[in-house]
Motif scaffolding. Structure first.
Motif, mmCIF file in Angstrom:
data_model
loop_
_atom_site.group_PDB
_atom_site.id
_atom_site.type_symbol
_atom_site.label_atom_id
_atom_site.label_comp_id
_atom_site.label_asym_id
_atom_site.label_seq_id
_atom_site.Cartn_x
_atom_site.Cartn_y
_atom_site.Cartn_z
ATOM 1 N N MET A 105 -2.000 10.762 -2.014
ATOM 2 C CA MET A 105 -1.250 10.381 -3.212
ATOM 3 C C MET A 105 -1.954 10.900 -4.450
ATOM 4 S SD MET A 105 0.271 6.498 -3.247
ATOM 5 C CE MET A 105 0.859 6.626 -4.936
ATOM 6 N N GLY A 106 -1.177 11.337 -5.425
ATOM 7 C CA GLY A 106 -1.734 11.778 -6.704
ATOM 8 C C GLY A 106 -1.460 10.764 -7.799
ATOM 9 N N LYS B 41 4.873 3.881 -12.421
ATOM 10 C CA LYS B 41 5.878 3.831 -11.360
ATOM 11 C C LYS B 41 5.511 4.845 -10.279
ATOM 12 C CE LYS B 41 10.805 4.540 -10.660
ATOM 13 N NZ LYS B 41 11.984 5.231 -11.193
ATOM 14 N N ILE B 42 5.585 4.418 -9.027
ATOM 15 C CA ILE B 42 5.299 5.352 -7.930
ATOM 16 C C ILE B 42 6.523 6.230 -7.686
ATOM 17 C CG2 ILE B 42 4.865 5.536 -5.448
ATOM 18 C CD1 ILE B 42 3.141 3.000 -5.698
ATOM 19 N N SER C 5 -1.154 -0.751 -6.954
ATOM 20 C CA SER C 5 0.137 -0.583 -6.277
ATOM 21 C C SER C 5 0.117 0.605 -5.319
ATOM 22 C CB SER C 5 1.266 -0.435 -7.302
ATOM 23 O OG SER C 5 1.091 0.748 -8.052
ATOM 24 N N ALA C 6 -0.673 1.632 -5.649
ATOM 25 C CA ALA C 6 -0.795 2.787 -4.745
ATOM 26 C C ALA C 6 -1.455 2.365 -3.434
ATOM 27 C CB ALA C 6 -1.604 3.898 -5.412
ATOM 28 N N THR D 95 3.605 12.653 -3.334
ATOM 29 C CA THR D 95 3.851 11.310 -3.870
ATOM 30 C C THR D 95 2.848 11.047 -4.989
ATOM 31 O OG1 THR D 95 4.652 10.498 -1.744
ATOM 32 C CG2 THR D 95 3.891 8.843 -3.319
ATOM 33 N N SER D 96 3.331 10.579 -6.123
ATOM 34 C CA SER D 96 2.437 10.450 -7.269
ATOM 35 C C SER D 96 2.820 9.244 -8.123
ATOM 36 C CB SER D 96 2.487 11.731 -8.105
ATOM 37 O OG SER D 96 1.533 11.684 -9.141
ATOM 38 N N ILE D 97 2.013 8.989 -9.130
ATOM 39 C CA ILE D 97 2.244 7.854 -10.024
ATOM 40 C C ILE D 97 2.619 8.384 -11.400
ATOM 41 C CG2 ILE D 97 1.176 5.867 -11.158
ATOM 42 C CD1 ILE D 97 -0.712 5.737 -8.659
#
Lengths: 340, 340
Positions: free
Chosen positions: A277-278, A329-330, A173-174, A293-295
């Motif tokens: 992204m992390g 979830k992002i 999803s990322a 922005t991370s998960i």
């Protein structure tokens, strides 16, 4: 002897005795000592711990952490959060968590420390962390019919109780998000591939590229150690590849934080000139510049689920293997802008 | 039976047997299992662990952490680093660290979990963390003549073995640095004052103001919880005081990171419009914006020292109380400019 009799015996109220037995600090230290000592003398055992104690159980769950990290830490933050909520959950069932570490000379799937806990009767059940696909710790516990829960799946996953993150979906999803924001040059900083989760995340990366019709470029799939400096050094190398990725998905927040520093050294402003992204949605994400922005992988919920599984196993409510895949979830912040 | 005989018995080389006993992963898992099983059967005990095991010792040091933190973590980063190096140091003497946590309902100086470890013979010695001035855990261990080391001093400090940071000097030097950079409106965000270290740091703050001829303004000495969000909320309130401080010394890096976010909400650019200092020199300091000036308290060295003290206590090399005060060092970065 019941709690009523114990209270009478000590000339205290039933509620004071109950609170003293449960170590409530609003009961004076001296009274708690007196009640607990007397309870021990007469062999009073509170419920729900009673049943297990009578069977000679320890009322403890054991976990063997990997040896201290490269940066010297006893435990990584994600596990710290997971074990924190596990402790709270276990406490509800009168269970305690007992933690020790692998020897530095041992591989992280070594069974020796687990066997010691087991043989010495220190614990009633084991938590096995960060599984390998073929994991000797799982073999050991299955062989001795010892209750255990793994964090992470294995090739024997149908045969045991486990909790795991949907790692493949998380990174899938990322990458799809990055594609949706106009990127086609998307790198993934992964970690050592002997871990089951690392393989799953890499599969998510590869699958997302495939589903988006983007060719896989091996030099943009790199392995890093887990801490900030590892991420920094890995990103320095990655940023030298030609063409340079316009988006970098990182398998931990610490790696992403190090990557942001590396970008600045290349004159690239994260969140403007390059997308980062992390993974993990650690507390630092809101305080990096720009916010990362991370998960979110919900380590608290994972710890709770693990705790519930232990309670079920130890209370014998089920003999089936219990399994849970945690969705991610992002969490959108400012570090991965639309490509302009 | 010696290692030579054990090797002959198993038809293996002496070096393989030795490496198998020490869990070296270059020896196959099956061989290690076979050697260790046989060693157990015949009662072979390797040195230097032999002496202690013969005496019925567990070769483990126990520590009871505070219950999980407000942010859900099992352990705070500073302790994680300290225990990480303690584990490495203990391993050199064949000792293992066994970690558990206080019940959530217990006060952090509660003795119950320590007593359980002690009574069940799980450990040979105890590490007591974050002492109170008058600490029942210390009383308990002294009373039972049980080997222990504290991290933190107590009012009984001459009577026991401890390791501590020079907390007073740490904050004293931070405030003196701010004075030297032109500040006279210097706030200190501290933490709960029941801890011995919090009192010492506050004394350092007050003394530095006094020595600099700056009046003490009670509203600039505030207490905060330990995590980023706590620091953020505390700083929001602090920044409303009139006059507003031009420099804020924070008792943890996380509090400083939250404080920087709060400053931005007031339109103040940290490192330009206002000076911020942290404590702990965590990995995040180099990656905040601007990088955070902080105080290095050397948790690795503290863990090593604690480990050495345990070895000395358990090997009976000394009956004197051992004590060590760790000096700190300011790590200069860009968050606390000269006042203009």
């Amino acid at each position: 002897m019941s709690i009523t009799q114990l209270a009478k015996d000590l000339n205290l109220s039933k509620s004071t005795v109950s609170r003293a037995l449960n170590d409530y600090p609003d009961v004076s230290f001296e009274t708690r000592e007196r009640v607990q000592k007397r309870a021990e003398e007469i062999g009073y055992i509170p419920n729900p711990v009673a049943q297990r104690l009578k069977q000679g159980k320890s009322n403890a769950v054991g976990v063997v952490l990997p040896p201290p990290l490269d940066n010297g830490a006893f435990i990584e933050p994600f596990y710290s959060t997971m074990l924190g909520s596990l402790v709270i959950e276990l406490e509800k069932s009168g269970l305690q968590l007992l933690v020790t570490t692998q020897k530095t000379s041992a591989s992280d799937d070594d069974v020796v420390s687990y066997r010691k806990m087991f043989q010495r009767g220190l614990v009633d059940a084991l938590l096995i962390l960060r599984t390998h696909s073929n994991d000797p710790r799982v073999e050991f516990a299955l062989q001795h019919n010892f209750p255990f829960v793994t964090y992470g799946r294995t090739e024997k996953e149908t045969k045991h109780t486990w909790v795991d993150v949907d790692h493949e979906q998380a990174i899938y999803s990322a990458v799809i998000r990055q594609v949706g924001r106009g990127h086609r040059q998307i790198a993934f900083i992964s970690t050592k591939s002997r871990y089951n989760y690392a393989q799953l995340r890499t599969e998510g990366y590869v699958q997302a590229l495939k589903d988006s019709g983007i060719p896989f470029y091996p030099r943009w799939l790199v392995e890093s150690g887990l801490n900030i400096d590892d991420g920094y050094r890995t990103a320095l190398k990655l940023l030298k590849t030609e063409p340079r990725p316009t988006s970098i998905v990182c398998t931990t927040d610490d790696i992403a934080i190090g990557t942001m520093t590396a970008c600045r050294e290349f004159g690239l402003v994260p969140g403007k000139d390059i997308a980062i992204m992390g993974y993990g949605n650690s507390a630092a994400c809101e305080h990096t510049s720009p916010p990362l922005t991370s998960i979110e992988a919900f380590p608290k919920q994972l710890g709770e689920k693990i705790g519930k599984f232990f309670t079920e196993r130890l209370d014998g409510n089920t003999s089936d293997a219990l399994q849970h895949v945690q969705s991610t979830k992002i969490i959108e912040r400012d570090s991965d802008p639309v490509l302009t």
